[in-house]
Write an enzyme that holds these catalytic residues in place. Structure first.
Site, PDB file in Angstrom:
ATOM      1  N   LYS A   3     -60.825  31.205   8.229  1.00 42.03           N
ATOM      2  CA  LYS A   3     -61.731  32.081   9.190  1.00 42.03           C
ATOM      3  C   LYS A   3     -63.251  31.765   8.732  1.00 42.03           C
ATOM      4  O   LYS A   3     -64.152  31.965   9.825  1.00 42.03           O
ATOM      5  CB  LYS A   3     -61.322  33.449   8.904  1.00 42.03           C
ATOM      6  CG  LYS A   3     -62.343  34.603   9.176  1.00 42.03           C
ATOM      7  CD  LYS A   3     -61.746  36.003   8.592  1.00 42.03           C
ATOM      8  CE  LYS A   3     -62.626  36.934   8.992  1.00 42.03           C
ATOM      9  NZ  LYS A   3     -63.847  37.248   8.063  1.00 42.03           N
ATOM     10  N   ASN A   4     -63.734  31.720   7.908  1.00 41.31           N
ATOM     11  CA  ASN A   4     -64.922  31.786   7.392  1.00 41.31           C
ATOM     12  C   ASN A   4     -65.901  30.431   7.597  1.00 41.31           C
ATOM     13  O   ASN A   4     -66.963  30.259   7.527  1.00 41.31           O
ATOM     14  CB  ASN A   4     -65.251  31.955   5.837  1.00 41.31           C
ATOM     15  CG  ASN A   4     -65.018  33.512   5.363  1.00 41.31           C
ATOM     16  OD1 ASN A   4     -65.137  34.370   6.653  1.00 41.31           O
ATOM     17  ND2 ASN A   4     -64.651  33.973   4.508  1.00 41.31           N
ATOM     18  N   ARG A  51     -68.964  41.670  11.461  1.00 41.01           N
ATOM     19  CA  ARG A  51     -70.295  41.116  10.758  1.00 41.01           C
ATOM     20  C   ARG A  51     -70.951  39.752  10.891  1.00 41.01           C
ATOM     21  O   ARG A  51     -71.887  39.422  11.289  1.00 41.01           O
ATOM     22  CB  ARG A  51     -70.239  41.459   9.149  1.00 41.01           C
ATOM     23  CG  ARG A  51     -71.129  40.967   8.119  1.00 41.01           C
ATOM     24  CD  ARG A  51     -72.364  41.641   8.115  1.00 41.01           C
ATOM     25  NE  ARG A  51     -71.859  43.212   7.848  1.00 41.01           N
ATOM     26  CZ  ARG A  51     -72.911  43.985   7.330  1.00 41.01           C
ATOM     27  NH1 ARG A  51     -74.097  43.664   7.124  1.00 41.01           N
ATOM     28  NH2 ARG A  51     -72.583  45.134   7.013  1.00 41.01           N
ATOM     29  N   CYS A  81     -66.443  44.674   7.950  1.00 44.82           N
ATOM     30  CA  CYS A  81     -66.035  45.611   7.123  1.00 44.82           C
ATOM     31  C   CYS A  81     -66.975  46.227   6.070  1.00 44.82           C
ATOM     32  O   CYS A  81     -68.060  45.735   5.832  1.00 44.82           O
ATOM     33  CB  CYS A  81     -65.148  44.596   5.950  1.00 44.82           C
ATOM     34  SG  CYS A  81     -63.538  44.165   6.575  1.00 44.82           S
ATOM     35  N   ARG A 122     -74.946  43.827   2.092  1.00 49.30           N
ATOM     36  CA  ARG A 122     -75.091  42.456   2.981  1.00 49.30           C
ATOM     37  C   ARG A 122     -76.311  42.650   3.849  1.00 49.30           C
ATOM     38  O   ARG A 122     -75.932  42.357   4.931  1.00 49.30           O
ATOM     39  CB  ARG A 122     -73.594  42.318   3.526  1.00 49.30           C
ATOM     40  CG  ARG A 122     -72.626  42.016   2.629  1.00 49.30           C
ATOM     41  CD  ARG A 122     -71.557  41.305   3.440  1.00 49.30           C
ATOM     42  NE  ARG A 122     -70.721  42.200   4.182  1.00 49.30           N
ATOM     43  CZ  ARG A 122     -69.644  42.173   4.837  1.00 49.30           C
ATOM     44  NH1 ARG A 122     -68.888  40.712   4.603  1.00 49.30           N
ATOM     45  NH2 ARG A 122     -68.991  42.634   5.415  1.00 49.30           N
ATOM     46  N   PRO A 123     -77.495  42.705   3.455  1.00 46.79           N
ATOM     47  CA  PRO A 123     -78.650  42.915   4.199  1.00 46.79           C
ATOM     48  C   PRO A 123     -78.849  41.610   4.763  1.00 46.79           C
ATOM     49  O   PRO A 123     -78.643  40.474   4.290  1.00 46.79           O
ATOM     50  CB  PRO A 123     -79.704  43.302   3.161  1.00 46.79           C
ATOM     51  CG  PRO A 123     -79.453  42.749   1.703  1.00 46.79           C
ATOM     52  CD  PRO A 123     -77.898  42.718   1.970  1.00 46.79           C
ATOM     53  N   ASP A 161     -81.940  40.936   5.639  1.00 41.42           N
ATOM     54  CA  ASP A 161     -83.315  40.478   5.711  1.00 41.42           C
ATOM     55  C   ASP A 161     -83.488  38.918   5.116  1.00 41.42           C
ATOM     56  O   ASP A 161     -84.522  38.418   5.362  1.00 41.42           O
ATOM     57  CB  ASP A 161     -84.064  41.219   4.567  1.00 41.42           C
ATOM     58  CG  ASP A 161     -83.484  41.438   3.163  1.00 41.42           C
ATOM     59  OD1 ASP A 161     -82.145  41.085   3.171  1.00 41.42           O
ATOM     60  OD2 ASP A 161     -84.156  41.733   1.931  1.00 41.42           O
ATOM     61  N   LEU A 162     -82.380  38.481   4.288  1.00 44.05           N
ATOM     62  CA  LEU A 162     -82.422  36.955   4.142  1.00 44.05           C
ATOM     63  C   LEU A 162     -82.644  36.029   5.184  1.00 44.05           C
ATOM     64  O   LEU A 162     -83.293  35.044   5.239  1.00 44.05           O
ATOM     65  CB  LEU A 162     -81.579  36.657   3.101  1.00 44.05           C
ATOM     66  CG  LEU A 162     -81.333  37.242   1.614  1.00 44.05           C
ATOM     67  CD1 LEU A 162     -80.101  36.736   0.954  1.00 44.05           C
ATOM     68  CD2 LEU A 162     -82.566  36.861   0.877  1.00 44.05           C
ATOM     69  N   ASP A 216     -63.465  37.425  -2.497  1.00 45.37           N
ATOM     70  CA  ASP A 216     -62.406  37.882  -1.346  1.00 45.37           C
ATOM     71  C   ASP A 216     -61.000  37.623  -1.639  1.00 45.37           C
ATOM     72  O   ASP A 216     -60.215  38.177  -1.001  1.00 45.37           O
ATOM     73  CB  ASP A 216     -62.649  36.713  -0.132  1.00 45.37           C
ATOM     74  CG  ASP A 216     -63.954  37.197   0.838  1.00 45.37           C
ATOM     75  OD1 ASP A 216     -64.271  38.347   0.598  1.00 45.37           O
ATOM     76  OD2 ASP A 216     -63.995  36.631   1.745  1.00 45.37           O
ATOM     77  N   VAL A 255     -70.559  40.628  -6.804  1.00 45.28           N
ATOM     78  CA  VAL A 255     -71.043  40.043  -5.495  1.00 45.28           C
ATOM     79  C   VAL A 255     -70.980  41.426  -4.329  1.00 45.28           C
ATOM     80  O   VAL A 255     -72.179  41.292  -3.828  1.00 45.28           O
ATOM     81  CB  VAL A 255     -69.945  38.866  -4.843  1.00 45.28           C
ATOM     82  CG1 VAL A 255     -70.506  38.790  -3.572  1.00 45.28           C
ATOM     83  CG2 VAL A 255     -69.733  37.898  -5.762  1.00 45.28           C
ATOM     84  N   ARG A 313     -57.899  40.693  11.111  1.00 45.85           N
ATOM     85  CA  ARG A 313     -59.008  40.109  11.278  1.00 45.85           C
ATOM     86  C   ARG A 313     -59.011  38.751  10.561  1.00 45.85           C
ATOM     87  O   ARG A 313     -59.816  37.947  10.858  1.00 45.85           O
ATOM     88  CB  ARG A 313     -60.314  40.842  11.087  1.00 45.85           C
ATOM     89  CG  ARG A 313     -60.592  42.148  11.830  1.00 45.85           C
ATOM     90  CD  ARG A 313     -61.796  42.723  11.660  1.00 45.85           C
ATOM     91  NE  ARG A 313     -62.650  41.791  11.092  1.00 45.85           N
ATOM     92  CZ  ARG A 313     -63.221  42.040   9.920  1.00 45.85           C
ATOM     93  NH1 ARG A 313     -62.970  42.815   9.044  1.00 45.85           N
ATOM     94  NH2 ARG A 313     -64.258  41.249   9.390  1.00 45.85           N
TER      95      ARG A 313
END
Length: 426
Positions: free
Chosen positions: A25-26, A96, A120, A125-126, A128-129, A311, A333, A403
């Site tokens: 998935k990722n 996301r 989720c 998990r900003p 801004d990066l 995960d 994390v 998902r």
């Protein structure tokens, strides 16, 4: 999946048999996003059958790409006529990972407009990066309420970018943005996940010039355009870990096929430490997991790859609830990744949390209960717990689980698990 449906899991005895792991998935989501950069036909194989994948396909189609299934797990994509740089807000809100379309759109069109992504609720998990990186490449980024825009009137230019945290999403977005930028881009403190390597391989097949994926320093030399290719997505290491843990918790023996052992080395190590027998048949991409006794407690600490994957933390904690003695988890994390604890406690688990640490005292047995899948991996943990709990476990919010797990019911049933979807009358 309606909110009136539940996943009913009953005590199932030792799981036995074989299960084939689907494409990751990722990996699939950023690779689908990266197909927006291609100007010729792209074939993607081993695409997992997931709601998140369907959302990403809808986003591509809305932007003007032609996307069709050749067979159940193979997609043909033509992005030659993509004519929009503004994906629909209602689709972006569902997931996301949808934010990774920003990099390709910005790189190809010089503009990208979207909204803050959904998904989720497991922590900040900003983004801004991502935005700082786009700024470094010469874009002007702006956040106006929940609308996010990035514009580069004169095209992106290569730059040195240091990530404050090795964010997978930011690494992917900036890598894709830099493929068509003028000159050289270096991403320092980059994420090292296998999915980053897979994305890099895919982009390079289309004509990108990327070196160093899988290390903390990735170098991208911009090219004029990307073309087409055929690519097979790597196996899903988290799906593999989940079925391995299912074998362990039920004291079963499961042959996990289409798996790359090096991608889940920490999970294998901790299973062995707990008393599992784990055999790797590397020539065949197979791992066999066998547990013939009650396993003993252990300790895990989640870290960015190649550390223990966040995960797989929830699923491993489900195993810990029935191990002998005390186990410990430290989550480094995501700050909101213990939402499954309250649900496991409803089933009789003995867990104490303080900050980002959890202590689990193994119990003799769990009992079935009405529980809620608070996020994707929490839902998987509840399935594992339900497989060994006395009676019936009824899991709500099942859409979270769908998902991330392709053909979930069929795969678990193929191993002898007793689970099914059922409509609940209110």
């Amino acid at each position: 999946m309606s909110d009136k449906e539940r996943l009913i899991v009953k005590k199932s005895g030792p799981l036995k048999g074989k299960v084939k792991i689907s494409g990751a998935k990722n990996s699939a989501l950023p690779i689908l996003a990266a197909s927006l950069l291609g100007t010729e036909e792209i074939i993607i194989e081993e695409v997992p059958n997931l709601t998140d994948v369907e959302i990403m396909i809808s986003i591509l189609k809305n932007l003007g790409a032609k996307v069709e299934y050749i067979d159940k797990s193979t997609l043909r994509i033509d992005s030659g006529n993509v004519n929009s740089f503004q994906p629909p807000f209602e689709l972006m809100d569902k997931m996301r990972a949808s934010f990774v379309v920003m990099g390709p759109l910005l790189s190809r069109f010089g503009s990208a407009v979207t909204k803050a992504p959904g998904g989720c609720n497991i922590g900040e998990r900003p983004i801004d990066l991502h935005l700082k990186g786009f700024d470094a490449l010469g874009a002007k980024t702006n956040i106006d309420f929940d609308e996010i825009s990035a514009i580069s009137e004169n095209g992106l230019k290569g730059s040195n970018i240091y990530l404050d945290f090795p964010s997978v999403g930011a690494t992917e977005n900036l890598m894709m943005a830099a493929t068509l930028a003028k000159g050289e881009t270096i991403i320092e403190n980059a994420a090292k996940e296998p999915e980053i390597v897979d994305l890099s391989n895919f982009l390079n097949k289309m004509g990108a010039k990327i070196k160093g994926a899988g290390t903390s320093s990735i170098i991208i030399n911009g090219v004029e355009k990307l073309t087409g290719t055929t690519h097979t997505i790597v196996p899903d290491r988290i799906e593999a870990a989940t079925y391995m843990l299912a074998a362990a918790i039920t004291k079963g023996e499961v042959r996990v096929e289409n798996v790359i052992a090096s991608h889940i080395r920490p999970v294998i190590a901790k299973l062995i430490e707990s008393g599992c027998i784990v055999k790797e048949l590397e020539d065949d991409d197979v791992i066999i997991v066998k547990a013939n006794k009650r396993l003993k407690g252990t300790s895990i600490k989640t870290l960015p790859y190649p550390g223990f994957p966040t995960d797989a933390q929830s699923q491993f904690m489900a195993l810990m609830t029935v191990c002998e003695g005390e186990s410990h988890v430290k989550e480094t994390v995501f700050e909101n990744r213990y939402m499954h604890v309250a649900e496991l406690k409803k089933m009789g688990a003995s867990i104490i949390t303080e900050g980002n640490e959890a202590a689990i005292m193994g119990v003799e047995k769990l009992k079935g209960a009405d529980v809620e899948a608070t996020d994707l991996r929490a839902g998987a943990a509840l399935i594992l717990a339900g497989l060994v709990a006395e009676g019936e476990t009824r899991i709500s919010n099942v859409y979270h689980i769908l998902r991330g797990y392709s053909d979930l019911i069929e795969k678990f049933k193929g191993l002898g698990a007793n689970l099914e979807f059922k409509k609940i009358e209110k």
